[in-house]
Design a protein around this motif. Structure first.
Motif, PDB file in Angstrom:
ATOM      1  N   GLY A 167       0.823  -1.193   0.000  1.00  0.00           N
ATOM      2  CA  GLY A 167       0.000   0.000   0.000  1.00  0.00           C
ATOM      3  C   GLY A 167       0.859   1.246   0.000  1.00  0.00           C
ATOM      4  O   GLY A 167       2.037   1.224  -0.375  1.00  0.00           O
ATOM      5  N   ARG A 168       0.265   2.324   0.461  1.00  0.00           N
ATOM      6  CA  ARG A 168       0.921   3.639   0.423  1.00  0.00           C
ATOM      7  C   ARG A 168       2.247   3.635   1.182  1.00  0.00           C
ATOM      8  O   ARG A 168       3.239   4.205   0.720  1.00  0.00           O
ATOM      9  CB  ARG A 168      -0.042   4.661   1.013  1.00  0.00           C
ATOM     10  CG  ARG A 168       0.435   6.094   0.925  1.00  0.00           C
ATOM     11  CD  ARG A 168      -0.694   7.052   1.269  1.00  0.00           C
ATOM     12  NE  ARG A 168      -0.245   8.431   1.094  1.00  0.00           N
ATOM     13  CZ  ARG A 168      -0.053   9.287   2.094  1.00  0.00           C
ATOM     14  NH1 ARG A 168      -0.284   8.906   3.336  1.00  0.00           N
ATOM     15  NH2 ARG A 168       0.357  10.516   1.857  1.00  0.00           N
ATOM     16  N   THR A 222      -0.446   8.485  -4.073  1.00  0.00           N
ATOM     17  CA  THR A 222      -0.679   7.239  -3.335  1.00  0.00           C
ATOM     18  C   THR A 222      -1.873   7.357  -2.399  1.00  0.00           C
ATOM     19  O   THR A 222      -2.606   6.385  -2.201  1.00  0.00           O
ATOM     20  CB  THR A 222       0.577   6.829  -2.545  1.00  0.00           C
ATOM     21  OG1 THR A 222       1.026   7.921  -1.730  1.00  0.00           O
ATOM     22  CG2 THR A 222       1.689   6.390  -3.478  1.00  0.00           C
ATOM     23  N   ALA A 225      -4.851   6.889  -4.732  1.00  0.00           N
ATOM     24  CA  ALA A 225      -4.922   5.548  -5.318  1.00  0.00           C
ATOM     25  C   ALA A 225      -5.294   4.489  -4.298  1.00  0.00           C
ATOM     26  O   ALA A 225      -6.141   3.619  -4.561  1.00  0.00           O
ATOM     27  CB  ALA A 225      -3.589   5.203  -5.981  1.00  0.00           C
ATOM     28  N   PHE A 226      -4.662   4.537  -3.118  1.00  0.00           N
ATOM     29  CA  PHE A 226      -4.922   3.507  -2.116  1.00  0.00           C
ATOM     30  C   PHE A 226      -6.096   3.870  -1.206  1.00  0.00           C
ATOM     31  O   PHE A 226      -6.576   3.031  -0.458  1.00  0.00           O
ATOM     32  CB  PHE A 226      -3.666   3.238  -1.298  1.00  0.00           C
ATOM     33  CG  PHE A 226      -2.616   2.492  -2.056  1.00  0.00           C
ATOM     34  CD1 PHE A 226      -2.759   1.135  -2.317  1.00  0.00           C
ATOM     35  CD2 PHE A 226      -1.489   3.145  -2.539  1.00  0.00           C
ATOM     36  CE1 PHE A 226      -1.792   0.443  -3.031  1.00  0.00           C
ATOM     37  CE2 PHE A 226      -0.515   2.468  -3.249  1.00  0.00           C
ATOM     38  CZ  PHE A 226      -0.672   1.107  -3.505  1.00  0.00           C
ATOM     39  N   ARG A 229      -8.673   1.603  -3.007  1.00  0.00           N
ATOM     40  CA  ARG A 229      -7.806   0.612  -3.647  1.00  0.00           C
ATOM     41  C   ARG A 229      -8.575  -0.427  -4.464  1.00  0.00           C
ATOM     42  O   ARG A 229      -7.985  -1.102  -5.320  1.00  0.00           O
ATOM     43  CB  ARG A 229      -6.905  -0.057  -2.616  1.00  0.00           C
ATOM     44  CG  ARG A 229      -7.591  -0.867  -1.546  1.00  0.00           C
ATOM     45  CD  ARG A 229      -6.565  -1.365  -0.524  1.00  0.00           C
ATOM     46  NE  ARG A 229      -5.608  -2.275  -1.110  1.00  0.00           N
ATOM     47  CZ  ARG A 229      -4.332  -2.384  -0.718  1.00  0.00           C
ATOM     48  NH1 ARG A 229      -3.872  -1.610   0.247  1.00  0.00           N
ATOM     49  NH2 ARG A 229      -3.529  -3.252  -1.275  1.00  0.00           N
ATOM     50  N   ARG A 230      -9.865  -0.600  -4.217  1.00  0.00           N
ATOM     51  CA  ARG A 230     -10.629  -1.575  -4.999  1.00  0.00           C
ATOM     52  C   ARG A 230     -11.061  -1.029  -6.362  1.00  0.00           C
ATOM     53  O   ARG A 230     -11.532  -1.764  -7.213  1.00  0.00           O
ATOM     54  CB  ARG A 230     -11.860  -2.042  -4.206  1.00  0.00           C
ATOM     55  CG  ARG A 230     -11.508  -2.845  -2.964  1.00  0.00           C
ATOM     56  CD  ARG A 230     -12.739  -3.441  -2.307  1.00  0.00           C
ATOM     57  NE  ARG A 230     -12.393  -4.206  -1.124  1.00  0.00           N
ATOM     58  CZ  ARG A 230     -11.944  -5.458  -1.138  1.00  0.00           C
ATOM     59  NH1 ARG A 230     -11.784  -6.085  -2.291  1.00  0.00           N
ATOM     60  NH2 ARG A 230     -11.653  -6.076  -0.020  1.00  0.00           N
ATOM     61  N   SER A 236     -10.032   5.978  -9.089  1.00  0.00           N
ATOM     62  CA  SER A 236      -9.434   6.418  -7.826  1.00  0.00           C
ATOM     63  C   SER A 236      -8.622   7.706  -8.000  1.00  0.00           C
ATOM     64  O   SER A 236      -8.509   8.508  -7.073  1.00  0.00           O
ATOM     65  CB  SER A 236      -8.555   5.316  -7.233  1.00  0.00           C
ATOM     66  OG  SER A 236      -7.488   4.982  -8.100  1.00  0.00           O
ATOM     67  N   ARG A 256      -5.576  -1.741 -10.843  1.00  0.00           N
ATOM     68  CA  ARG A 256      -5.767  -1.261  -9.475  1.00  0.00           C
ATOM     69  C   ARG A 256      -4.417  -0.910  -8.848  1.00  0.00           C
ATOM     70  O   ARG A 256      -3.377  -1.422  -9.256  1.00  0.00           O
ATOM     71  CB  ARG A 256      -6.498  -2.302  -8.638  1.00  0.00           C
ATOM     72  CG  ARG A 256      -7.951  -2.494  -9.067  1.00  0.00           C
ATOM     73  CD  ARG A 256      -8.659  -3.556  -8.249  1.00  0.00           C
ATOM     74  NE  ARG A 256     -10.085  -3.603  -8.572  1.00  0.00           N
ATOM     75  CZ  ARG A 256     -10.609  -4.242  -9.611  1.00  0.00           C
ATOM     76  NH1 ARG A 256      -9.792  -4.895 -10.441  1.00  0.00           N
ATOM     77  NH2 ARG A 256     -11.895  -4.228  -9.837  1.00  0.00           N
ATOM     78  N   ALA A 257      -4.471  -0.068  -7.838  1.00  0.00           N
ATOM     79  CA  ALA A 257      -3.255   0.466  -7.220  1.00  0.00           C
ATOM     80  C   ALA A 257      -2.319  -0.629  -6.719  1.00  0.00           C
ATOM     81  O   ALA A 257      -1.101  -0.513  -6.842  1.00  0.00           O
ATOM     82  CB  ALA A 257      -3.644   1.393  -6.060  1.00  0.00           C
ATOM     83  N   GLU A 258      -2.877  -1.700  -6.167  1.00  0.00           N
ATOM     84  CA  GLU A 258      -2.031  -2.727  -5.539  1.00  0.00           C
ATOM     85  C   GLU A 258      -1.152  -3.476  -6.527  1.00  0.00           C
ATOM     86  O   GLU A 258      -0.225  -4.176  -6.138  1.00  0.00           O
ATOM     87  CB  GLU A 258      -2.904  -3.721  -4.764  1.00  0.00           C
ATOM     88  CG  GLU A 258      -3.794  -4.563  -5.648  1.00  0.00           C
ATOM     89  CD  GLU A 258      -5.206  -4.674  -5.100  1.00  0.00           C
ATOM     90  OE1 GLU A 258      -5.812  -5.754  -5.279  1.00  0.00           O
ATOM     91  OE2 GLU A 258      -5.711  -3.711  -4.519  1.00  0.00           O
TER      92      GLU A 258
END
Length: 278
Positions: A167-168, A222, A225-226, A229-230, A236, A256-258
């Motif tokens: 994550g971030r 970040t 985006a997070f 996150r979905r 996002s 997705r961000a992840e």
């Protein structure tokens, strides 16, 4: 070093000063010198090296750092520990300085007296993450950081893209430093034992650490985006430019961000700076 060797065990010192950990400060004491000495070894500090330690409490890790010959500046918010730490300073041949202050507001450049310094700390649980962000992105760049966190936080710092913990925090930490989880510490190692295990992360700042403007943009990207996150990046990041921002960064807007690595987020941050400059 004889002064340090003559000190009583930490449990006896705590009892003599009638000191208990404060839950409101997130305090969990490391009294096992075998563990604190291992952390000092992992920190790779030695005679004459300057070290900043946050939240020394009764001074278990402080003792281990002083045993290496390092020069330590300890920042403690809880004034109850001042008499105890002054006793430790008296046994340390002038190599321990105590600052009673909130580590979130101190200027590490002043603490380091304008020179290089490592940061080594068993961080209070309630301020560990904001302190790490401060040291990663602030004006002062430590030579290294060897830090104890809750294990869940430690795993978030070193997490790779695609993992549940990514994550971030991982993006910012890994953009600024080389990160490794170097030691686990079970809850029973602490007094009082926390409800979770802990771990030590070693961070070495990168020579190509992003410039301040890019870091600021990275934090903005970040967070967006997070924060969702979905959702796909086009959604996002909508308030920052959405699909157009992704295109400039060379990223597919429907991911997705992840799944995005650190380089991808740096590209998004650069695209955001360019967009705002238009």
């Amino acid at each position: 070093m004889s002064g340090l060797e003559d000190l009583p065990p930490l449990r006896d010192t705590l009892a003599a000063h009638d000191l208990l950990a404060k839950k409101s400060f997130g305090q969990h004491f490391l009294l096992d010198l075998n563990i604190t000495r291992k952390i000092a070894r992992l920190a790779e500090v030695g005679p004459g090296d300057r070290v900043i330690e946050v939240g020394p409490g009764p001074g278990g890790l402080t003792r281990a750092l002083l045993e290496t010959g390092a020069v330590v500046t300890a920042v403690e918010m809880d004034p109850r520990f001042e008499p105890l730490l002054n006793e430790l300073a008296a046994a340390a041949d002038g190599r321990l300085s105590l600052v009673i202050a909130d580590a979130l507001t101190v200027d590490e450049t002043i603490l380091a007296q304008g020179g290089p310094a490592a940061i080594v700390s068993n961080l209070p649980y309630n301020v560990g993450t904001p302190l790490l962000i401060k040291w990663l992105t602030g004006a002062f760049t430590p030579t290294s950081m060897t830090l104890m966190f809750q294990k869940e936080v430690a795993e978030r710092i070193v997490a790779p893209p695609g993992s549940d913990a990514y994550g971030r925090l991982a993006v910012i930490a890994q953009a600024c430093a080389e990160v490794r989880l170097v030691m686990d510490a079970p809850a029973r190692a602490f007094t009082p034992p926390p409800k979770v295990d802990s771990a030590v992360v070693r961070l070495k700042p990168r020579a190509d650490r992003p410039a301040p403007a890019l870091l600021t943009a990275l934090q903005t990207v970040t967070q967006a985006a997070f924060g969702q996150r979905r959702k796909m990046l086009r959604s996002s990041l909508k308030v920052l430019g959405g699909e157009a921002l992704c295109v400039v960064a060379g990223l597919a807007p429907d991911v997705r961000a992840e799944t995005i690595g650190v380089e991808g987020f740096l590209a998004l941050a650069s695209a955001l700076i360019a967009r705002r400059g238009d």
